[in-house]
Scaffold this active site. Sequence first.
Site, short mmCIF file in Angstrom:
data_model
loop_
_atom_site.label_atom_id
_atom_site.label_comp_id
_atom_site.label_asym_id
_atom_site.label_seq_id
_atom_site.Cartn_x
_atom_site.Cartn_y
_atom_site.Cartn_z
N CYS A 2 14.52 3.55 12.13
CA CYS A 2 15.48 3.91 13.18
C CYS A 2 16.01 5.35 13.02
O CYS A 2 16.19 5.81 11.89
CB CYS A 2 16.69 3.00 13.13
SG CYS A 2 16.32 1.26 13.15
N ARG A 27 9.50 9.12 12.84
CA ARG A 27 9.96 8.13 11.87
C ARG A 27 9.43 6.73 12.17
O ARG A 27 9.49 5.86 11.33
CB ARG A 27 11.50 8.08 11.89
CG ARG A 27 12.14 9.35 11.40
CD ARG A 27 13.61 9.37 11.72
NE ARG A 27 14.36 8.36 11.03
CZ ARG A 27 15.06 8.56 9.92
NH1 ARG A 27 15.09 9.76 9.39
NH2 ARG A 27 15.74 7.59 9.35
N TRP A 74 13.79 0.65 15.21
CA TRP A 74 12.63 0.01 14.58
C TRP A 74 13.09 -1.42 14.29
O TRP A 74 13.97 -1.64 13.43
CB TRP A 74 12.27 0.75 13.30
CG TRP A 74 11.01 0.29 12.65
CD1 TRP A 74 9.73 0.65 12.97
CD2 TRP A 74 10.90 -0.58 11.51
NE1 TRP A 74 8.84 0.05 12.11
CE2 TRP A 74 9.52 -0.71 11.21
CE3 TRP A 74 11.82 -1.28 10.72
CZ2 TRP A 74 9.04 -1.49 10.16
CZ3 TRP A 74 11.34 -2.06 9.67
CH2 TRP A 74 9.97 -2.15 9.41
N ASN A 100 21.63 2.14 11.87
CA ASN A 100 20.43 1.99 11.04
C ASN A 100 20.81 1.12 9.85
O ASN A 100 21.91 1.24 9.34
CB ASN A 100 19.98 3.35 10.48
CG ASN A 100 19.41 4.25 11.54
OD1 ASN A 100 19.32 3.86 12.70
ND2 ASN A 100 19.04 5.45 11.16
N GLY A 101 19.88 0.29 9.40
CA GLY A 101 20.17 -0.57 8.25
C GLY A 101 20.29 -2.02 8.69
O GLY A 101 19.92 -2.37 9.82
N GLU A 483 -5.67 4.50 -2.17
CA GLU A 483 -5.04 5.36 -1.17
C GLU A 483 -5.94 5.49 0.08
O GLU A 483 -5.45 5.43 1.20
CB GLU A 483 -4.75 6.73 -1.80
CG GLU A 483 -4.29 7.82 -0.87
CD GLU A 483 -2.99 7.53 -0.14
OE1 GLU A 483 -2.30 6.55 -0.47
OE2 GLU A 483 -2.69 8.26 0.81
N LYS A 487 -4.77 4.26 3.80
CA LYS A 487 -4.69 5.18 4.94
C LYS A 487 -5.50 4.65 6.12
O LYS A 487 -5.07 4.72 7.26
CB LYS A 487 -5.19 6.56 4.48
CG LYS A 487 -4.58 7.70 5.14
CD LYS A 487 -3.25 8.20 4.62
CE LYS A 487 -2.34 7.32 3.87
NZ LYS A 487 -1.29 8.01 3.15
N GLU A 490 -3.60 1.74 7.74
CA GLU A 490 -2.39 2.19 8.42
C GLU A 490 -2.64 2.76 9.80
O GLU A 490 -1.93 2.46 10.74
CB GLU A 490 -1.73 3.31 7.62
CG GLU A 490 -0.86 2.90 6.51
CD GLU A 490 -0.20 4.12 5.90
OE1 GLU A 490 1.02 4.16 5.91
OE2 GLU A 490 -0.91 5.03 5.41
N HIS A 506 -16.11 -9.04 -9.81
CA HIS A 506 -15.31 -10.23 -10.11
C HIS A 506 -14.78 -10.88 -8.84
O HIS A 506 -13.80 -11.61 -8.89
CB HIS A 506 -14.18 -9.88 -11.07
CG HIS A 506 -14.68 -9.36 -12.38
ND1 HIS A 506 -15.25 -10.16 -13.34
CD2 HIS A 506 -14.75 -8.09 -12.87
CE1 HIS A 506 -15.63 -9.42 -14.37
NE2 HIS A 506 -15.34 -8.15 -14.10
N LYS A 605 8.30 6.10 9.07
CA LYS A 605 8.10 7.19 8.11
C LYS A 605 9.01 7.01 6.89
O LYS A 605 8.61 7.26 5.77
CB LYS A 605 8.39 8.53 8.79
CG LYS A 605 8.15 9.74 7.91
CD LYS A 605 6.68 9.90 7.57
CE LYS A 605 6.42 11.00 6.56
NZ LYS A 605 5.09 10.84 5.94
C1 F6R Z 1 1.57 5.72 3.50
C2 F6R Z 1 2.99 5.91 3.58
C3 F6R Z 1 3.89 4.92 2.93
C4 F6R Z 1 4.90 5.66 2.04
C5 F6R Z 1 5.94 4.69 1.45
C6 F6R Z 1 6.88 5.39 0.50
O1 F6R Z 1 0.89 6.68 4.23
O2 F6R Z 1 3.45 6.86 4.14
O3 F6R Z 1 3.17 3.97 2.19
O4 F6R Z 1 4.19 6.30 1.03
O5 F6R Z 1 6.66 4.10 2.48
O6 F6R Z 1 7.57 6.42 1.14
P1 F6R Z 1 8.32 7.56 0.34
O7 F6R Z 1 7.31 8.33 -0.41
O8 F6R Z 1 9.01 8.36 1.39
O9 F6R Z 1 9.28 6.88 -0.59
#
Ligand code: F6R
Length: 610
Positions: A2, A27, A74, A100-101, A483, A487, A490, A506, A605
Amino acid sequence: MCGIVGYIGTKNCTPLIVNALKRLEYRGYDSAGVAVISHNQLQVQKKAGKVAELVAIVDSHPIVGTVGIGHTRWATHGAPTDINAHPHMDQQRRFALIHNGIVENYMTIKHRLEREGRTFTSQTDSEVLVQLISLLYDKVHDFETAVRLGLKEVEGAYGIAIICADEPDKLIAARKGSPLVIGIGEDEFIVASDASAIVSHTRQVVYLEDGEIAVLTRTGFTTKTIDDVPVTKEVEEITFDIEQLEKGGFPHFMLKEIHQQPETIRDAMRGRLLPAEGTARLGGLDSVKDRLRQAKRIVFTACGTSWHAALVGEYMLEHYAHVPVEVEYASEFRYRNPVLSEEDVVFVLSQSGETADTLAALREAKRQGALGLGIVNVVGSSIARETDAGVYIHAGAEIGVASTKAFTGQLTMLALITLMIARMKNLSVIEGQRIVEGLQLLPELSKRILSNTQNVEKIAEQFKDARNFLYLGRGYNFPVALEGALKLKEISYIHAEGYPAAEMKHGPIALIDENMPVVVVVPQDDIREKVMSNIEEVRARGGRIIAVATEGDTDIHRLAEHVITIPQTIPMLTPILSVIPLHLLAYYIAVARGCNVDQPRNLAKSVTVE
Ligand code: F6R
C-alpha cells in the site's frame, strides 16, 4: 505494498495526489482512491484497479481542495473491490483515513463499535480504525486527541493519514511499523509512505518513528508520541534524483535496472577498496570492526532475493573468513527462539529497508544482545535506522518490483565485507589483492554481458510457453539458481524450481523429460566437472539444457542446447555475473508472454506486513 500520500497547502491537491500515487505504483497495489476536503465537506473517489482508472473518474468529476489524502491498496483484509479501497470514512462522513499495515485486533474493536450502533460498509480493518476515531471524537471533540486515543487501542501495524471535515485545516499522520515521511515545501507539506512520492516537490524531509504522530497545518507541523510527549525531529535531505524514478528510454524499469548494473556495482564499491592493502574499508562498519573479527558466528537474515544474496554471503564468509555462518528466513527467525549470544553478529539484508519480517528479526536479534548490522539500499529506511551499524549498497531507487540491481549490489557488498573480515584474520595480502582486482573488473565484465542480450532474447522466445523450469547450480551458484527460478515465477507466472545441481537426483529428476527446460549455471570453477556430470544426468533423460557458462568453454556445447556466456572471474564473484543472464531470461520470457513486468500480479515492492 500500500502507498500513502497526503497533502496540505495552498494548491489544488487532487492532481498532485494522483501524480504522487503514480510514483507509488511500483510498490504493487490493486486499487486506488483519494479524499479531499472541498467546501468543508469530504469528497471521496476510489476504484479497484490501476491509478489510471482512478484518474478517469477524477477527470470526469473533478474535486477541488487544498487538503487531501490518496492511497494505493494492496489487499489484506477484504477483496480488492471499490468498497474496500481506501480512503475509508466513518458513518457520519466526517473523517477520511488511509492506512497501511494491519489492525490485528480489528474484530474485537468492530464488535464493540457495532454494539455502539456503528455499521460498516467494507470488510477492511482500516474502516474499523476510522470508525473508532470517529466514536472517540464524539466524546473528546478534538481531532488530534481522538486519533491518538484511537491509535493507542490498535494492536498491529499502521502508517496512517487522516483528515477531518470538522477541522479542515489539519492533516494528521502517524506510524507504527509502517513507514511515513513528511516532505517540507513552501507553505505546503506532503506526507507519503516513501520518498519517491515527494522528491518532485521537495528534498527536505522528516521521517516519523514508530509511535509518533504529526499534526500538519499549512504553516507548520508538530510531532509527538501517541502518548502526547512532544518530539523534536531532524530535517533530512533526500539523496536520489527524480531521473532515477524515470525509465530513461527503457521499456520497463526492470530492464533499465538490469542495465544499470555496471554503474551500481561500481557504486557499491566506490571509495571502499584499498588495492595496496588488498582489503576493503567500510566506514559504516568501522565502529564494530573488532566485534566482527571476534564474532563466534555470523547470522544472515532476510527475505526473498535478499535471502538469496545472504546464501552467497555464507559461502563467501565461510570460505575466506573461516567463520561459521547461518542464513535464516527473517519470517522464521522472528518466531523461533533463536539461540543468540553477545558474541554473535546478525546481519539483516534488505533492499527496501522496510520489510516487516526483516525488521522484526533485527529487533529480536538486538533484544537477545547480538550485534544487529544492516546491508540496506534505501537510505534512511527503518532497518537502516534501527541497526547498530551498517552499510548502504548505493544501488539507487529500485522501482521494478522484481529485485535485480539490488541483488548484485548486495553480493558486491558481501564480497567487500568478506574481504574486510578475512584480511583482519587469516587472508594474505596477495590473496586479498586478487579479490580486489576481481572486484575492480566487475563493472566492465557486467557491461560485456549486457552489450549482447539478443541470444537471451531468442532463448526466451523459444521457451516462453513452457509450463515448468528447473534451475540448477552448485556452490556459489546454487543461490543463483534459486534466484533465477524466483525471478521467472514472479514476473512470468511460470512455475520454476531452483535446486543444488547434485540434489536433483534425490527427487526432481523425476520431472525431467523432453519438455523440461533446465537452466544450469556452470561457470569455470572448482566444481565445474561435478556440475557437468549433473548435466549429463539431465541429458540422459531428454531434458533441454540452457547453460550459463564461461566464455571459451567449448565442451559445454556438446551437452547444452543453448549456451549463454559470461566472462571469467574468481569463483566467489561469479554470482554477480551469472545472475545477469538469468534476470534477463526471466525478463524477456515475461515480456514475450505479455506480462506486466514492473508490477507483477499479487506482488508488492516493499512488504510492510508480515
Ligand atoms: C524478489 C523480490 C522480493 C524481495 C523481498 C525482500 O524479486 O523483490 O523477494 O527480495 O520481498 O525485500 P527487501 O530486500 O526489500 O527486504
